[in-house]
Design an enzyme around this catalytic site. Structure first.
Site, PDB file in Angstrom:
ATOM      1  N   LYS A  72      38.960  37.354  41.696  1.00 48.31           N
ATOM      2  CA  LYS A  72      38.313  38.407  40.893  1.00 48.31           C
ATOM      3  C   LYS A  72      37.333  39.233  41.723  1.00 48.31           C
ATOM      4  O   LYS A  72      37.372  40.457  41.699  1.00 48.31           O
ATOM      5  CB  LYS A  72      37.612  37.744  39.705  1.00 48.31           C
ATOM      6  CG  LYS A  72      36.885  38.661  38.768  1.00 48.31           C
ATOM      7  CD  LYS A  72      36.612  38.011  37.439  1.00 48.31           C
ATOM      8  CE  LYS A  72      36.163  36.588  37.516  1.00 48.31           C
ATOM      9  NZ  LYS A  72      34.865  36.375  38.214  1.00 48.31           N
ATOM     10  N   THR A  74      37.213  39.427  44.990  1.00 43.10           N
ATOM     11  CA  THR A  74      38.013  40.092  46.028  1.00 43.10           C
ATOM     12  C   THR A  74      38.651  41.360  45.471  1.00 43.10           C
ATOM     13  O   THR A  74      38.635  42.418  46.114  1.00 43.10           O
ATOM     14  CB  THR A  74      39.111  39.114  46.539  1.00 43.10           C
ATOM     15  OG1 THR A  74      38.456  37.926  47.005  1.00 43.10           O
ATOM     16  CG2 THR A  74      39.930  39.710  47.657  1.00 43.10           C
ATOM     17  N   ARG A  95      27.250  39.950  41.500  1.00 46.20           N
ATOM     18  CA  ARG A  95      26.242  38.887  41.465  1.00 46.20           C
ATOM     19  C   ARG A  95      25.989  38.350  42.870  1.00 46.20           C
ATOM     20  O   ARG A  95      26.840  38.437  43.741  1.00 46.20           O
ATOM     21  CB  ARG A  95      26.720  37.729  40.583  1.00 46.20           C
ATOM     22  CG  ARG A  95      26.794  38.070  39.113  1.00 46.20           C
ATOM     23  CD  ARG A  95      27.352  36.914  38.313  1.00 46.20           C
ATOM     24  NE  ARG A  95      28.709  36.593  38.711  1.00 46.20           N
ATOM     25  CZ  ARG A  95      29.329  35.443  38.427  1.00 46.20           C
ATOM     26  NH1 ARG A  95      28.699  34.502  37.775  1.00 46.20           N
ATOM     27  NH2 ARG A  95      30.573  35.239  38.805  1.00 46.20           N
ATOM     28  N   LYS A 106      33.266  25.188  45.430  1.00 48.98           N
ATOM     29  CA  LYS A 106      33.797  26.472  44.965  1.00 48.98           C
ATOM     30  C   LYS A 106      33.751  27.548  46.043  1.00 48.98           C
ATOM     31  O   LYS A 106      34.544  28.480  46.069  1.00 48.98           O
ATOM     32  CB  LYS A 106      33.011  26.919  43.713  1.00 48.98           C
ATOM     33  CG  LYS A 106      33.616  28.102  42.984  1.00 48.98           C
ATOM     34  CD  LYS A 106      32.922  28.282  41.645  1.00 48.98           C
ATOM     35  CE  LYS A 106      33.458  29.501  40.923  1.00 48.98           C
ATOM     36  NZ  LYS A 106      32.939  30.770  41.416  1.00 48.98           N
ATOM     37  N   ALA A 274      28.484  31.788  34.575  1.00 49.28           N
ATOM     38  CA  ALA A 274      29.113  32.304  33.355  1.00 49.28           C
ATOM     39  C   ALA A 274      29.545  31.197  32.401  1.00 49.28           C
ATOM     40  O   ALA A 274      29.805  31.470  31.238  1.00 49.28           O
ATOM     41  CB  ALA A 274      30.316  33.161  33.712  1.00 49.28           C
ATOM     42  N   PHE A 302      34.060  33.953  35.854  1.00 51.83           N
ATOM     43  CA  PHE A 302      35.125  33.152  35.246  1.00 51.83           C
ATOM     44  C   PHE A 302      36.091  34.015  34.426  1.00 51.83           C
ATOM     45  O   PHE A 302      36.227  35.209  34.674  1.00 51.83           O
ATOM     46  CB  PHE A 302      34.547  31.991  34.436  1.00 51.83           C
ATOM     47  CG  PHE A 302      33.882  30.945  35.289  1.00 51.83           C
ATOM     48  CD1 PHE A 302      34.546  30.374  36.368  1.00 51.83           C
ATOM     49  CD2 PHE A 302      32.593  30.524  35.030  1.00 51.83           C
ATOM     50  CE1 PHE A 302      33.941  29.410  37.169  1.00 51.83           C
ATOM     51  CE2 PHE A 302      31.973  29.554  35.825  1.00 51.83           C
ATOM     52  CZ  PHE A 302      32.665  29.010  36.886  1.00 51.83           C
ATOM     53  N   PHE A 383      50.584  37.177  46.120  1.00 52.65           N
ATOM     54  CA  PHE A 383      50.685  36.219  47.223  1.00 52.65           C
ATOM     55  C   PHE A 383      52.063  36.365  47.873  1.00 52.65           C
ATOM     56  O   PHE A 383      53.025  36.778  47.202  1.00 52.65           O
ATOM     57  CB  PHE A 383      50.514  34.778  46.710  1.00 52.65           C
ATOM     58  CG  PHE A 383      49.088  34.381  46.448  1.00 52.65           C
ATOM     59  CD1 PHE A 383      48.444  33.471  47.279  1.00 52.65           C
ATOM     60  CD2 PHE A 383      48.376  34.930  45.383  1.00 52.65           C
ATOM     61  CE1 PHE A 383      47.115  33.105  47.035  1.00 52.65           C
ATOM     62  CE2 PHE A 383      47.061  34.571  45.142  1.00 52.65           C
ATOM     63  CZ  PHE A 383      46.430  33.650  45.971  1.00 52.65           C
ATOM     64  N   TRP A 411      43.383  41.398  49.465  1.00 53.97           N
ATOM     65  CA  TRP A 411      42.978  40.290  50.333  1.00 53.97           C
ATOM     66  C   TRP A 411      43.540  40.500  51.741  1.00 53.97           C
ATOM     67  O   TRP A 411      42.852  40.318  52.738  1.00 53.97           O
ATOM     68  CB  TRP A 411      43.468  38.958  49.744  1.00 53.97           C
ATOM     69  CG  TRP A 411      43.047  37.765  50.555  1.00 53.97           C
ATOM     70  CD1 TRP A 411      41.865  37.094  50.468  1.00 53.97           C
ATOM     71  CD2 TRP A 411      43.802  37.110  51.586  1.00 53.97           C
ATOM     72  NE1 TRP A 411      41.830  36.068  51.385  1.00 53.97           N
ATOM     73  CE2 TRP A 411      43.003  36.057  52.083  1.00 53.97           C
ATOM     74  CE3 TRP A 411      45.070  37.315  52.143  1.00 53.97           C
ATOM     75  CZ2 TRP A 411      43.437  35.200  53.108  1.00 53.97           C
ATOM     76  CZ3 TRP A 411      45.505  36.485  53.164  1.00 53.97           C
ATOM     77  CH2 TRP A 411      44.689  35.426  53.635  1.00 53.97           C
TER      78      TRP A 411
END
Length: 558
Positions: A72, A74, A95, A106, A274, A302, A383, A411
């Site tokens: 998200k 990214t 954030r 994480k 979140a 999230f 991907f 990405w």
């Protein structure tokens, strides 16, 4: 092919001086407070003195997270760089990462691959000290509370009814439940206590929702730290702590300015979790970003049932913001995981698993379109293992809801991989008119508001309120807090309060265990399931792999 790590990509980037980034963001030099060459804080006077109109606001959210990852942040950064590449004047609002996930499992929150904000090591570690200031203000209040009790307890605070905890920005399960004040009369009053992680502190929520220093001080004064023997709330204002806390926080309230790998201005500020808080960057940073760009791309933590719900129902309501478009990020891999496929098998084409998992995406999309009535696009973070058949399947399903799907390869390709998404977002902002609606109004009972979120957003049938929570709701109603919005703390891994229920579960009820007021933030925190406000470290924490070489260069940070 050997992929470079995020930190290697970030360290190879030639960053522009922060004064150049400020120029790109239309920020005059007199408002810049430099923290070295690549970071700055922006004076709050900028908002009072600029005559620039607000730009368009774009929210990036995602499907329910899985260990397969969604990307998200990214996508948010890559979309902004894509917008810049197609000639748009754009800013990002994000954030700040917490040290807990950075050293835990994480990871950081500075994006990934060729869609990152830099300097990523600084952003992921101490940055400009905002979180330290928040922790200090939180713990000053705790110290003044216990000192008040030690010095005679004039307010009659019942030590068994203290709700204020100390905090530290680290995953440290050992501190969840402690007994302190030991060692005799001179060392305080013995009592049960505990720590939250800094990003779960109400001070974090207060800072992120404040619109000025005056508003910050007033919100701090309203914080409830506990109750008296006859159940009357005791506030920070009564302890005379708000002024000193504001002194600690006055610089932390100023948004931070950094840049993406491609030189797009990024306002990175505040970082409430979140799943246990409201999951958005600060109101001040969003407002500043909106003034300084024609388009502002922001994200909420999230899945859309958590971050986007709180962004829309709490932050937008309090700050008077209206998003112009929403991006829902998904991956084929994560959807197959929601469809029951094991993580080890995600590289294989499996349309059946995708068909079983896609209801998760469709419910999030339907919520944005039909509950909040906002224009929406699905960004599929592609991907190399995703097949054309799988991508076509998602496109067809989203089209049935009247929503376009765009492939994103940010990405691997940075802004270039976000150009198609950027064009669709611009089209939504310019051509499609939303009719922004909240999922509940403020004038219902506390239970009504929780039930509305559970039924309209989560897809559940009802709520079960435990006896302790029922009593808390009655108390908060009697104290006049009934008309506050609700901030529901639940697992991020499911629409329900059961993390094992993947996809789009139905016919479930959500159990309400605990209800408390964050009077400074201005919302009611509703705890469901087993929500930890102080996470623990995993068996093999990321901290074991982080190091510094002899030249002071950080290695192993993702």
């Amino acid at each position: 092919m050997a992929y470079k790590t995020d930190i290697e990509i970030a360290q190879e980037c030639t960053m522009q001086h922060i004064t150049e980034i400020a120029k790109a963001a239309h920020v005059d030099a007199k408002y810049i407070e430099q923290y070295g060459n690549y970071k700055a804080k922006i004076d709050l006077k900028l908002l009072e003195e600029t005559d620039r109109p607000d730009g368009k606001l774009v929210l990036v959210t995602a499907i329910t997270p899985t260990p397969a990852g969604e990307g998200k942040t990214t996508t948010t950064i890559g979309l902004a760089d894509g917008m810049k590449r197609i000639g748009k004047d754009v800013t990002v609002a994000l954030r700040e990462p917490s040290l807990g996930p950075v050293f835990g499992v994480k990871g950081g929150a500075a994006g990934g691959g060729y869609a990152q904000v830099v300097p990523m090591e600084d952003i992921n570690l101490h940055f400009t000290g905002d979180f330290h200031a928040i922790g200090a203000a939180n713990n000053l209040l705790a110290a003044m509370l216990d000192n008040h009790i030690q010095q005679g307890n004039a307010l009659g605070i019942d030590v068994r009814k203290i709700t204020w905890k100390r905090c530290v920005d680290m995953n440290d399960r050992q501190l969840r439940f402690v007994v302190d004040g030991m060692g005799g009369k001179a060392n305080g009053v013995p009592r049960e206590d505990g720590f939250d992680i800094t990003v779960a502190s109400e001070i974090m929520a207060v800072l992120c929702l404040s619109s000025s220093i005056t508003d910050l001080k007033e919100r701090l004064s309203r914080i409830i730290v506990g109750y008296t023997y006859d159940d009357q709330p005791v506030t920070c204002g009564q302890l005379k702590a708000a002024g000193a806390m504001t002194a600690l926080l006055k610089d932390a309230l100023k948004p931070n300015l950094v840049q993406t790998l491609e030189g797009t201005p990024a306002f990175v500020h505040g970082g409430p979790f979140a799943n246990i808080a409201h999951g958005c960057n600060s109101v001040m940073a969003t407002r500043m970003a909106l003034k300084m760009g024609d388009y502002t791309i922001t994200e909420a933590g999230f899945g859309a049932d958590l971050g986007a719900e709180k962004f829309l129902d709490i932050k937008c309501r309090m700050a008077g913001l209206t998003p112009d478009a929403v991006v829902v990020v998904a991956t084929v891999r994560a959807l197959k995981m929601h469809g029951g496929l094991a993580k080890t098998e995600l590289g294989n084409e499996d349309l059946k698993a995708l068909e079983n998992g896609i209801p998760n995406l469709l419910r999030h999309v339907s919520n944005i379109k039909n509950v909040y009535k906002l224009p929406c696009v699905v960004a599929v973070n592609r991907f190399p293992t995703d097949t054309d058949a799988e991508i076509d399947f998602i496109i067809a399903k989203c089209k049935e809801l009247g929503v376009n799907t765009v492939l994103s390869t940010v990405w691997a390709e940075g802004g270039k991989g976000g150009e198609a998404l950027a064009r669709e977002v611009v089209r939504l902002c310019e051509e499609e008119q939303g009719d922004f609606t909240f999922s509940y109004e403020l004038d219902g009972t506390i239970e009504d508001k929780i039930r509305a979120v559970v039924q309209k957003v989560y897809g559940g049938t009802d709520i079960t309120v435990m006896p302790a929570a029922k009593k808390q709701i009655q108390q908060l109603t009697a104290l006049g807090f009934e008309n506050c919005p609700v901030c529901i703390a639940k697992t991020q891994y499911s629409f329900s309060d059961d993390p094992t229920k993947l996809g789009a579960p139905e016919n479930f009820t959500v159990t309400i265990k605990n209800v408390k007021i964050s009077a400074g933030a201005g919302f009611i925190v509703v705890l469901t399931g087993d929500i930890l406000t102080m996470p623990g470290l995993p068996k093999s924490p990321a901290a074991e792999r982080i190091d510094v070489d002899e030249n002071g260069k950080i290695i192993g940070l993702f």
